[in-house]
Design a protein around this motif. Structure first.
Motif, PDB file in Angstrom:
ATOM      1  N   GLY A  55      -7.539 -10.038   8.350  1.00 47.49           N
ATOM      2  CA  GLY A  55      -6.997 -11.174   9.096  1.00 47.49           C
ATOM      3  C   GLY A  55      -5.615 -11.545   8.635  1.00 47.49           C
ATOM      4  N   ASN A  56      -4.825 -12.078   9.573  1.00 46.23           N
ATOM      5  CA  ASN A  56      -3.480 -12.561   9.276  1.00 46.23           C
ATOM      6  C   ASN A  56      -3.573 -14.015   8.842  1.00 46.23           C
ATOM      7  OD1 ASN A  56      -0.809 -13.156   9.115  1.00 46.23           O
ATOM      8  ND2 ASN A  56      -0.382 -12.994  11.297  1.00 46.23           N
ATOM      9  N   LEU A  57      -3.241 -14.248   7.579  1.00 51.12           N
ATOM     10  CA  LEU A  57      -3.383 -15.592   7.041  1.00 51.12           C
ATOM     11  C   LEU A  57      -2.250 -16.526   7.454  1.00 51.12           C
ATOM     12  CD1 LEU A  57      -4.527 -14.689   3.428  1.00 51.12           C
ATOM     13  CD2 LEU A  57      -5.932 -15.203   5.410  1.00 51.12           C
ATOM     14  N   VAL A  86       0.855  -1.187   0.000  1.00 53.82           N
ATOM     15  CA  VAL A  86       0.000   0.000   0.000  1.00 53.82           C
ATOM     16  C   VAL A  86       0.890   1.236   0.000  1.00 53.82           C
ATOM     17  CG1 VAL A  86      -1.856   1.244   1.170  1.00 53.82           C
ATOM     18  CG2 VAL A  86      -1.738  -1.256   1.343  1.00 53.82           C
ATOM     19  N   GLY A  87       0.616   2.137  -0.912  1.00 51.56           N
ATOM     20  CA  GLY A  87       1.385   3.375  -1.000  1.00 51.56           C
ATOM     21  C   GLY A  87       0.514   4.484  -1.551  1.00 51.56           C
ATOM     22  N   ILE A 136      -3.740   8.612  -3.308  1.00 48.18           N
ATOM     23  CA  ILE A 136      -4.093   8.837  -1.905  1.00 48.18           C
ATOM     24  C   ILE A 136      -2.921   9.495  -1.178  1.00 48.18           C
ATOM     25  CG2 ILE A 136      -5.743   6.931  -1.804  1.00 48.18           C
ATOM     26  CD1 ILE A 136      -3.650   5.215  -0.454  1.00 48.18           C
ATOM     27  N   SER A 137      -3.193  10.068  -0.013  1.00 47.30           N
ATOM     28  CA  SER A 137      -2.169  10.753   0.777  1.00 47.30           C
ATOM     29  C   SER A 137      -1.506   9.781   1.756  1.00 47.30           C
ATOM     30  CB  SER A 137      -2.795  11.916   1.555  1.00 47.30           C
ATOM     31  OG  SER A 137      -3.737  11.410   2.494  1.00 47.30           O
ATOM     32  N   LYS A 138      -0.453  10.253   2.410  1.00 45.47           N
ATOM     33  CA  LYS A 138       0.259   9.413   3.374  1.00 45.47           C
ATOM     34  C   LYS A 138      -0.634   8.980   4.546  1.00 45.47           C
ATOM     35  CE  LYS A 138       4.591   9.092   5.964  1.00 45.47           C
ATOM     36  NZ  LYS A 138       5.874   9.768   6.278  1.00 45.47           N
ATOM     37  N   PRO A 139      -1.427   9.905   5.147  1.00 45.41           N
ATOM     38  CA  PRO A 139      -2.339   9.451   6.215  1.00 45.41           C
ATOM     39  C   PRO A 139      -3.336   8.409   5.727  1.00 45.41           C
ATOM     40  CG  PRO A 139      -2.105  11.836   6.279  1.00 45.41           C
ATOM     41  CD  PRO A 139      -1.453  11.367   5.007  1.00 45.41           C
ATOM     42  N   GLU A 140      -3.786   8.557   4.469  1.00 40.99           N
ATOM     43  CA  GLU A 140      -4.738   7.587   3.919  1.00 40.99           C
ATOM     44  C   GLU A 140      -4.077   6.227   3.704  1.00 40.99           C
ATOM     45  OE1 GLU A 140      -7.870  10.356   1.393  1.00 40.99           O
ATOM     46  OE2 GLU A 140      -5.889   9.937   0.537  1.00 40.99           O
ATOM     47  N   VAL A 141      -2.764   6.232   3.408  1.00 44.17           N
ATOM     48  CA  VAL A 141      -2.026   4.969   3.263  1.00 44.17           C
ATOM     49  C   VAL A 141      -2.108   4.166   4.560  1.00 44.17           C
ATOM     50  CG1 VAL A 141       0.273   3.941   2.999  1.00 44.17           C
ATOM     51  CG2 VAL A 141      -0.432   5.817   1.498  1.00 44.17           C
ATOM     52  N   ILE A 142      -1.905   4.858   5.674  1.00 43.91           N
ATOM     53  CA  ILE A 142      -1.960   4.193   6.982  1.00 43.91           C
ATOM     54  C   ILE A 142      -3.369   3.689   7.271  1.00 43.91           C
ATOM     55  CG2 ILE A 142      -1.635   4.520   9.472  1.00 43.91           C
ATOM     56  CD1 ILE A 142       0.500   6.627   8.734  1.00 43.91           C
ATOM     57  N   GLN A 143      -4.378   4.523   6.943  1.00 42.49           N
ATOM     58  CA  GLN A 143      -5.774   4.120   7.165  1.00 42.49           C
ATOM     59  C   GLN A 143      -6.130   2.877   6.351  1.00 42.49           C
ATOM     60  OE1 GLN A 143      -8.267   7.508   6.360  1.00 42.49           O
ATOM     61  NE2 GLN A 143      -7.277   8.793   7.894  1.00 42.49           N
ATOM     62  N   VAL A 144      -5.725   2.875   5.078  1.00 41.15           N
ATOM     63  CA  VAL A 144      -6.015   1.728   4.213  1.00 41.15           C
ATOM     64  C   VAL A 144      -5.299   0.480   4.726  1.00 41.15           C
ATOM     65  CG1 VAL A 144      -5.677   0.771   1.897  1.00 41.15           C
ATOM     66  CG2 VAL A 144      -6.456   3.131   2.171  1.00 41.15           C
ATOM     67  N   THR A 145      -4.048   0.635   5.135  1.00 45.61           N
ATOM     68  CA  THR A 145      -3.285  -0.500   5.662  1.00 45.61           C
ATOM     69  C   THR A 145      -3.967  -1.090   6.889  1.00 45.61           C
ATOM     70  OG1 THR A 145      -1.214   0.495   4.878  1.00 45.61           O
ATOM     71  CG2 THR A 145      -1.030  -1.251   6.521  1.00 45.61           C
ATOM     72  N   ASN A 146      -4.420  -0.220   7.781  1.00 46.50           N
ATOM     73  CA  ASN A 146      -5.097  -0.691   8.997  1.00 46.50           C
ATOM     74  C   ASN A 146      -6.406  -1.403   8.676  1.00 46.50           C
ATOM     75  OD1 ASN A 146      -3.058   0.348  10.594  1.00 46.50           O
ATOM     76  ND2 ASN A 146      -4.102   2.288  10.966  1.00 46.50           N
ATOM     77  N   ARG A 147      -7.135  -0.885   7.699  1.00 46.95           N
ATOM     78  CA  ARG A 147      -8.406  -1.521   7.336  1.00 46.95           C
ATOM     79  C   ARG A 147      -8.172  -2.878   6.665  1.00 46.95           C
ATOM     80  NH1 ARG A 147     -12.923   2.368   4.872  1.00 46.95           N
ATOM     81  NH2 ARG A 147     -14.085   0.465   5.378  1.00 46.95           N
ATOM     82  N   ILE A 189     -10.546  -6.986  -1.241  1.00 49.37           N
ATOM     83  CA  ILE A 189     -10.181  -5.576  -1.060  1.00 49.37           C
ATOM     84  C   ILE A 189     -11.375  -4.673  -1.330  1.00 49.37           C
ATOM     85  CG2 ILE A 189      -8.796  -3.696  -2.048  1.00 49.37           C
ATOM     86  CD1 ILE A 189      -6.546  -5.767  -2.454  1.00 49.37           C
ATOM     87  N   SER A 190     -12.151  -4.997  -2.370  1.00 50.66           N
ATOM     88  CA  SER A 190     -13.292  -4.153  -2.736  1.00 50.66           C
ATOM     89  C   SER A 190     -14.340  -4.099  -1.630  1.00 50.66           C
ATOM     90  CB  SER A 190     -13.924  -4.659  -4.035  1.00 50.66           C
ATOM     91  OG  SER A 190     -14.498  -5.938  -3.842  1.00 50.66           O
ATOM     92  N   ARG A 191     -14.386  -5.132  -0.799  1.00 54.16           N
ATOM     93  CA  ARG A 191     -15.339  -5.128   0.311  1.00 54.16           C
ATOM     94  C   ARG A 191     -14.856  -4.251   1.465  1.00 54.16           C
ATOM     95  NH1 ARG A 191     -15.761 -10.982  -0.488  1.00 54.16           N
ATOM     96  NH2 ARG A 191     -14.459 -11.266   1.363  1.00 54.16           N
TER      97      ARG A 191
END
Length: 230
Positions: free
Chosen positions: A209-211, A130-131, A193-204, A157-159
Motif C-alpha cells: 500500500g501507498n502510505l 530494492v536492488g 537477487i537478479s535484476k528481474p527479481e528486483v522488479i518482482q520484489v518491488t511490485n510485491r 517485509i517478512s510477510r
C-alpha cells in the motif's frame, strides 16, 4: 507561452555558471583545484609539442588538445566538489536521504524519495530501496527513535517477501554511514537477487500500500541536487 518556458528554464551554460558560483562560495578549494586541473594538461601538451614536433600545425593541435582536456578535467573537478558541497549542506537535514536516493541510484535499483515510515515529532524517517543486494532500509536519525520503525518495516517485509535479504543502514548523528557515502555503501552490499527479481520484489512490496507519507521538512529534492560527475 514559449517565452515564459524559456525564462523558467536556464540554459546549460547558465546552469553550470550557477553551480560554479555556489560551489566556489561553499568550497574555498574548488577554484584553485579547477585552475590546476586546467593548467596541468595545457602546460604538458605545450612542452611536449615544443620538444617533439617542428610542425606548426601539429603544435597547434597539441595545444588545442591540452586546452580541451584541461576544460574537461576542470568540469569534472567542479562536479565532484559541487557534489561534496551539496552533501555537506544536506547532512543532518530531514529528507536528505530521500533526495540522495532519488538522484544518486542508477541501474537495477528501485527506490523513492518518499519514506516508508516517519516519526511526526522528530521528522526522523525510514526509507526503502530494492536492488541486487535485496532490500535496503535506510534509517535517517538516531537509532533509539528509528529502531521501532525499522522493526515494524522488517516485519511487514517478512510477510510479503520472506526469502529476500534485508539490510539496514543508518544515516544521521553518530551513524555508521555518512550521507555522502550512502549510495556507494549500498552498491557494495553483496548481491543476492537478479535484476528481474528486483522488479518482482518491488511490485510485491507495492502491494503493502501507498502510505502517502510526506517528505520530511528540511530538504526540497527539487532544489537541492547533488551533482553527478560524468
Amino acid at each position: 507561452m514559449a517565452k515564459n518556458d524559456k525564462a523558467k528554464e536556464p540554459g546549460r551554460l547558465k546552469t553550470m555558471w550557477q553551480v560554479f558560483q555556489m560551489t566556489r562560495k561553499l568550497d574555498s578549494l574548488a577554484l584553485p583545484l579547477m585552475i590546476l586541473a586546467f593548467i596541468v594538461p595545457v602546460a604538458l601538451t605545450t612542452v611536449l609539442s615544443l620538444l617533439f614536433t617542428e610542425s606548426l600545425l601539429l603544435k597547434i593541435l597539441w595545444i588545442v588538445t591540452g586546452v580541451v582536456t584541461g576544460v574537461l578535467l576542470a568540469l569534472i573537478v567542479m562536479g565532484r566538489r559541487a557534489e561534496s558541497s551539496a552533501m555537506k549542506q544536506m547532512e543532518g537535514r530531514p529528507g536528505a536521504v530521500g533526495s540522495v536516493l532519488k538522484n544518486g541510484l542508477r541501474g537495477a535499483w528501485q527506490s523513492s524519495e518518499m519514506p516508508v515510515a516517519v516519526n511526526p515529532k522528530s521528522q526522523e524517517a525510514v526509507y526503502r530501496a530494492v536492488g541486487k543486494p535485496g532490500i535496503v532500509l535506510i534509517a535517517e536519525g538516531t537509532e533509539s527513535r528509528t529502531q521501532k520503525m525499522i522493526v515494524d518495516e522488517k516485519r511487514k517485509i517478512s510477510r510479503i517477501v520472506p526469502n529476500v535479504t534485508v539490510h539496514v543502514l543508518r544515516v544521521g548523528e553518530e551513524s555508521e554511514v555518512k550521507l555522502a557515502k550512502l549510495t556507494k555503501t549500498m552498491r557494495r552490499l553483496p548481491r543476492t537477487i537478479s535484476k528481474p527479481e528486483v522488479i518482482q520484489v518491488t511490485n510485491r512490496l507495492a502491494s503493502m500500500g501507498n502510505l502517502n507519507l510526506p517528505i520530511p521538512k528540511g530538504v526540497d529534492p527539487r532544489k537541492v541536487r547533488a551533482g553527478r560527475p560524468r
